[in-house]
Scaffold this motif. Structure first.
Motif, PDB file in Angstrom:
ATOM      1  N   GLU A  81      -3.264  -2.822  -4.451  1.00 60.52           N
ATOM      2  CA  GLU A  81      -2.161  -3.773  -4.273  1.00 60.52           C
ATOM      3  C   GLU A  81      -2.604  -5.192  -4.599  1.00 60.52           C
ATOM      4  OE1 GLU A  81      -0.776  -3.318  -0.313  1.00 60.52           O
ATOM      5  OE2 GLU A  81       0.026  -1.289  -0.623  1.00 60.52           O
ATOM      6  N   GLU A  82      -3.785  -5.578  -4.137  1.00 64.56           N
ATOM      7  CA  GLU A  82      -4.289  -6.929  -4.411  1.00 64.56           C
ATOM      8  C   GLU A  82      -4.601  -7.116  -5.884  1.00 64.56           C
ATOM      9  OE1 GLU A  82      -4.216  -9.412  -2.303  1.00 64.56           O
ATOM     10  OE2 GLU A  82      -3.331  -7.985  -0.892  1.00 64.56           O
ATOM     11  N   GLU A  83      -5.115  -6.082  -6.508  1.00 61.34           N
ATOM     12  CA  GLU A  83      -5.410  -6.171  -7.946  1.00 61.34           C
ATOM     13  C   GLU A  83      -4.129  -6.364  -8.748  1.00 61.34           C
ATOM     14  OE1 GLU A  83      -9.520  -3.537  -8.338  1.00 61.34           O
ATOM     15  OE2 GLU A  83      -7.590  -2.587  -8.733  1.00 61.34           O
ATOM     16  N   ILE A  84      -3.082  -5.650  -8.376  1.00 62.51           N
ATOM     17  CA  ILE A  84      -1.803  -5.781  -9.070  1.00 62.51           C
ATOM     18  C   ILE A  84      -1.244  -7.188  -8.921  1.00 62.51           C
ATOM     19  CG2 ILE A  84       0.616  -5.026  -9.041  1.00 62.51           C
ATOM     20  CD1 ILE A  84      -0.430  -2.216  -8.322  1.00 62.51           C
ATOM     21  N   ILE A  85      -1.367  -7.765  -7.720  1.00 67.59           N
ATOM     22  CA  ILE A  85      -0.888  -9.133  -7.492  1.00 67.59           C
ATOM     23  C   ILE A  85      -1.598 -10.107  -8.428  1.00 67.59           C
ATOM     24  CG2 ILE A  85      -0.907 -11.048  -5.833  1.00 67.59           C
ATOM     25  CD1 ILE A  85      -0.440  -8.945  -3.629  1.00 67.59           C
TER      26      ILE A  85
END
Length: 266
Positions: free
Chosen positions: A159-163
């Motif tokens: 999720e953080e990588e996608i952000i």
């Protein structure tokens, strides 16, 4: 052998030695049961040996898989640390006179901030064990549990990588194109051999730089733009938090590797 025992039984019956026959019959049953038990024990022993061989093979494959994942996660952490360092350097550039700014250095740091590292683990062996129902072959219960739970532990990191990817691709890169000539910036990524190797996991032959094909750009407009500071602050915060998640995943991988190594040494 069966005919031999049958003749003995028939002889006892004809001689009317029923009690002896009963004792003999019980003894014969006991021998048959013992034979069955021995056969089962041998079969269980053979199956146990086969399972142990399979387990060792599986553990060896898992060790290779998770060692590869550890190398990759370490690489991603290194890349993000470089992104953080470059972001901080770019913030410092805002306080310098334009004549004191090294354009090549500026472009190199910018090229690093638009890098979008993502952790893409190799889980083919782990998934095969789970999907085929062969996870039971791993006798260490703690190791089974950690391998089974590992894929789900990646969700927050993803999720953080996608952000961060969306921030860079959909906003920051477009902002740079609007306020700066990014030709030399892109070439700096090609010339930055050590960093590019970490990003792509590929060793490249030395190539002639294409930097001379692009004119240096005046960075004043970019550096003085208030949104530039905002984007860098977002990149720093997101990258730091993503690295925190990566370190958590790294610890899980290291624990799995430690458990596998101990099992293989038994």
């Amino acid at each position: 052998m069966i005919k031999f025992f049958r003749k003995i039984r028939q002889k006892m019956l004809t001689e009317n030695k029923f009690s002896k026959y009963l004792i003999y019959a019980i003894g014969e049953i006991v021998l048959v049961v013992i034979g069955i038990l021995i056969a089962l024990q041998i079969n269980n022993w053979n199956q146990s040996n086969q399972n142990k061989k399979q387990e060792k093979q599986i553990l060896t494959q898992l060790l290779e898989e998770y060692q590869s994942n550890l190398n990759q996660i370490n690489s991603k952490i290194f890349i993000r640390n470089e992104i953080l360092a470059s972001s901080i350097k770019l913030l410092a550039y805002r306080n310098l006179e334009s004549t004191l700014i090294n354009i090549d250095s500026l472009d190199r740091n910018l090229s690093r901030t638009i890098t979008r590292p993502t952790f893409d683990p190799e889980l083919s062996v782990s998934n095969e064990l789970t999907n085929s129902g062969k996870l039971y072959l791993i006798t260490n219960a703690e190791l089974r549990k950690k391998i089974s739970a590992f894929p789900s532990s990646l969700s927050e990191l993803k999720e953080e990588e996608i952000i961060t990817v969306n921030l860079v691709e959909e906003r920051f890169y477009l902002f740079l194109m609007e306020h700066y000539q990014i030709g030399r910036l892109n070439i700096e990524f090609l010339d930055d051999e050590k960093f590019r190797k970490m990003v792509t996991q590929i060793t490249f032959n030395k190539e002639k730089s294409l930097k001379d094909l692009f004119e240096p750009s005046d960075p004043t407009q970019l550096l003085k733009h208030p949104d530039f500071e905002d984007y860098l602050s977002l990149i720093i915060v997101n990258t730091t938090y993503t690295n925190d998640q990566s370190i958590g995943v790294k610890y899980k991988i290291e624990k799995i590797i430690d458990l596998i190594s101990k099992e293989l040494k038994k």
